[in-house]
Design a protein around this motif. Sequence first.
Motif, PDB file in Angstrom:
ATOM      1  N   GLN A 240     -56.139  87.844  49.919  1.00  0.00           N
ATOM      2  CA  GLN A 240     -56.918  87.499  51.108  1.00  0.00           C
ATOM      3  C   GLN A 240     -56.348  86.233  51.736  1.00  0.00           C
ATOM      4  OE1 GLN A 240     -61.143  87.339  49.914  1.00  0.00           O
ATOM      5  NE2 GLN A 240     -61.453  89.111  51.224  1.00  0.00           N
ATOM      6  N   LEU A 241     -56.245  86.258  53.049  1.00  0.00           N
ATOM      7  CA  LEU A 241     -55.845  85.090  53.831  1.00  0.00           C
ATOM      8  C   LEU A 241     -56.974  84.804  54.811  1.00  0.00           C
ATOM      9  CD1 LEU A 241     -52.178  86.156  54.689  1.00  0.00           C
ATOM     10  CD2 LEU A 241     -52.926  84.692  52.815  1.00  0.00           C
ATOM     11  N   VAL A 242     -57.502  83.594  54.764  1.00  0.00           N
ATOM     12  CA  VAL A 242     -58.630  83.231  55.616  1.00  0.00           C
ATOM     13  C   VAL A 242     -58.233  82.059  56.502  1.00  0.00           C
ATOM     14  CG1 VAL A 242     -61.029  82.501  55.703  1.00  0.00           C
ATOM     15  CG2 VAL A 242     -60.264  84.050  53.886  1.00  0.00           C
ATOM     16  N   GLU A 243     -58.131  82.334  57.796  1.00  0.00           N
ATOM     17  CA  GLU A 243     -57.792  81.294  58.758  1.00  0.00           C
ATOM     18  C   GLU A 243     -59.056  80.575  59.221  1.00  0.00           C
ATOM     19  OE1 GLU A 243     -55.036  84.845  59.987  1.00  0.00           O
ATOM     20  OE2 GLU A 243     -57.090  84.550  59.292  1.00  0.00           O
ATOM     21  N   SER A 244     -58.889  79.325  59.578  1.00  0.00           N
ATOM     22  CA  SER A 244     -59.975  78.539  60.149  1.00  0.00           C
ATOM     23  C   SER A 244     -59.381  77.424  60.993  1.00  0.00           C
ATOM     24  CB  SER A 244     -60.874  77.960  59.055  1.00  0.00           C
ATOM     25  OG  SER A 244     -60.134  77.103  58.217  1.00  0.00           O
TER      26      SER A 244
ATOM     27  N   LEU B 110     -54.911  74.203  62.231  1.00  0.00           N
ATOM     28  CA  LEU B 110     -55.354  75.467  61.654  1.00  0.00           C
ATOM     29  C   LEU B 110     -55.054  75.487  60.164  1.00  0.00           C
ATOM     30  CD1 LEU B 110     -54.063  78.013  64.354  1.00  0.00           C
ATOM     31  CD2 LEU B 110     -56.187  76.677  64.317  1.00  0.00           C
ATOM     32  N   SER B 111     -55.926  76.157  59.422  1.00  0.00           N
ATOM     33  CA  SER B 111     -55.736  76.313  57.982  1.00  0.00           C
ATOM     34  C   SER B 111     -55.707  77.788  57.626  1.00  0.00           C
ATOM     35  CB  SER B 111     -56.873  75.633  57.210  1.00  0.00           C
ATOM     36  OG  SER B 111     -56.929  74.252  57.486  1.00  0.00           O
ATOM     37  N   CYS B 112     -54.938  78.108  56.603  1.00  0.00           N
ATOM     38  CA  CYS B 112     -54.879  79.469  56.068  1.00  0.00           C
ATOM     39  C   CYS B 112     -55.021  79.350  54.549  1.00  0.00           C
ATOM     40  CB  CYS B 112     -53.570  80.135  56.446  1.00  0.00           C
ATOM     41  SG  CYS B 112     -53.283  81.717  55.619  1.00  0.00           S
ATOM     42  N   ALA B 113     -56.210  79.663  54.055  1.00  0.00           N
ATOM     43  CA  ALA B 113     -56.469  79.595  52.627  1.00  0.00           C
ATOM     44  C   ALA B 113     -56.176  80.943  51.991  1.00  0.00           C
ATOM     45  CB  ALA B 113     -57.919  79.199  52.381  1.00  0.00           C
ATOM     46  N   ALA B 114     -55.327  80.933  50.983  1.00  0.00           N
ATOM     47  CA  ALA B 114     -54.907  82.172  50.341  1.00  0.00           C
ATOM     48  C   ALA B 114     -55.582  82.345  48.991  1.00  0.00           C
ATOM     49  CB  ALA B 114     -53.392  82.182  50.158  1.00  0.00           C
ATOM     50  N   SER B 115     -55.879  83.582  48.659  1.00  0.00           N
ATOM     51  CA  SER B 115     -56.345  83.948  47.326  1.00  0.00           C
ATOM     52  C   SER B 115     -55.675  85.257  46.938  1.00  0.00           C
ATOM     53  CB  SER B 115     -57.872  84.088  47.289  1.00  0.00           C
ATOM     54  OG  SER B 115     -58.304  85.072  48.195  1.00  0.00           O
ATOM     55  N   GLY B 116     -55.464  85.438  45.644  1.00  0.00           N
ATOM     56  CA  GLY B 116     -54.806  86.637  45.158  1.00  0.00           C
ATOM     57  C   GLY B 116     -53.293  86.574  45.265  1.00  0.00           C
ATOM     58  N   THR B 117     -52.772  85.493  45.811  1.00  0.00           N
ATOM     59  CA  THR B 117     -51.343  85.260  45.889  1.00  0.00           C
ATOM     60  C   THR B 117     -51.114  83.753  45.940  1.00  0.00           C
ATOM     61  OG1 THR B 117     -49.281  85.862  47.007  1.00  0.00           O
ATOM     62  CG2 THR B 117     -51.143  85.276  48.403  1.00  0.00           C
TER      63      THR B 117
ATOM     64  N   ALA C 234     -51.272  72.747  45.874  1.00  0.00           N
ATOM     65  CA  ALA C 234     -52.447  72.526  45.023  1.00  0.00           C
ATOM     66  C   ALA C 234     -53.688  73.225  45.586  1.00  0.00           C
ATOM     67  CB  ALA C 234     -52.702  71.033  44.867  1.00  0.00           C
ATOM     68  N   LYS C 235     -53.777  73.268  46.916  1.00  0.00           N
ATOM     69  CA  LYS C 235     -54.910  73.925  47.572  1.00  0.00           C
ATOM     70  C   LYS C 235     -54.604  75.373  47.928  1.00  0.00           C
ATOM     71  CE  LYS C 235     -56.908  69.701  49.466  1.00  0.00           C
ATOM     72  NZ  LYS C 235     -57.355  68.981  50.690  1.00  0.00           N
ATOM     73  N   ASN C 236     -53.352  75.785  47.687  1.00  0.00           N
ATOM     74  CA  ASN C 236     -52.930  77.151  48.028  1.00  0.00           C
ATOM     75  C   ASN C 236     -53.246  77.468  49.487  1.00  0.00           C
ATOM     76  OD1 ASN C 236     -51.492  79.376  46.976  1.00  0.00           O
ATOM     77  ND2 ASN C 236     -53.370  80.546  46.703  1.00  0.00           N
ATOM     78  N   THR C 237     -52.899  76.535  50.342  1.00  0.00           N
ATOM     79  CA  THR C 237     -53.259  76.614  51.752  1.00  0.00           C
ATOM     80  C   THR C 237     -52.056  76.246  52.613  1.00  0.00           C
ATOM     81  OG1 THR C 237     -55.579  76.080  51.295  1.00  0.00           O
ATOM     82  CG2 THR C 237     -54.796  75.694  53.549  1.00  0.00           C
ATOM     83  N   VAL C 238     -51.942  76.931  53.724  1.00  0.00           N
ATOM     84  CA  VAL C 238     -50.908  76.644  54.720  1.00  0.00           C
ATOM     85  C   VAL C 238     -51.593  76.131  55.982  1.00  0.00           C
ATOM     86  CG1 VAL C 238     -49.083  77.643  56.150  1.00  0.00           C
ATOM     87  CG2 VAL C 238     -49.357  78.369  53.779  1.00  0.00           C
ATOM     88  N   TYR C 239     -50.951  75.185  56.638  1.00  0.00           N
ATOM     89  CA  TYR C 239     -51.526  74.567  57.834  1.00  0.00           C
ATOM     90  C   TYR C 239     -50.613  74.736  59.035  1.00  0.00           C
ATOM     91  CZ  TYR C 239     -54.264  72.211  54.240  1.00  0.00           C
ATOM     92  OH  TYR C 239     -55.076  71.946  53.164  1.00  0.00           O
ATOM     93  N   LEU C 240     -51.206  74.669  60.203  1.00  0.00           N
ATOM     94  CA  LEU C 240     -50.439  74.596  61.444  1.00  0.00           C
ATOM     95  C   LEU C 240     -51.043  73.467  62.261  1.00  0.00           C
ATOM     96  CD1 LEU C 240     -48.125  75.897  63.089  1.00  0.00           C
ATOM     97  CD2 LEU C 240     -49.891  77.177  64.328  1.00  0.00           C
TER      98      LEU C 240
END
Length: 114
Positions: free
Chosen positions: A3-7, A20-27, A74-80
């Motif tokens: 799952q990728l959840v943007e916010s 923008l943030s993209c929090a990943a789970s399952g990968t 560490a947060k398994n998150t990508v930002y823009l």
Amino acid sequence: QVQLVESGGALVQPGGSLRLSCAASGTTVSRNRMAWYRQSPGKQREFVAQITRGGSTTYADAVKGRFTISRDNAKNTVYLQMNTLKPEDTAIYYCNALSTTSYWGQGTQVTVSS
């Protein structure tokens, strides 16, 4: 299940900034090429920026010098980070993870208007 959840999308005035943030789970973001794309009404989805597994970054010409992609392992998150926003940046922004399979988030709306 990946799952990728943007916010972080919002209405902002021209010249403003958003992150923008993209929090990943399952990968794991560091094991994928992670990218941001965007789609405006009536247009095809277009590439915005990417960060490779090795940490190299690439940007579309339209955003070069204004946008910065990064990741927090560490947060398994990508930002823009988007600075000096223009009305033509208005779009739904999507996060993409690519390894052997491509995964997409649901998107977050960015509107640049006065």
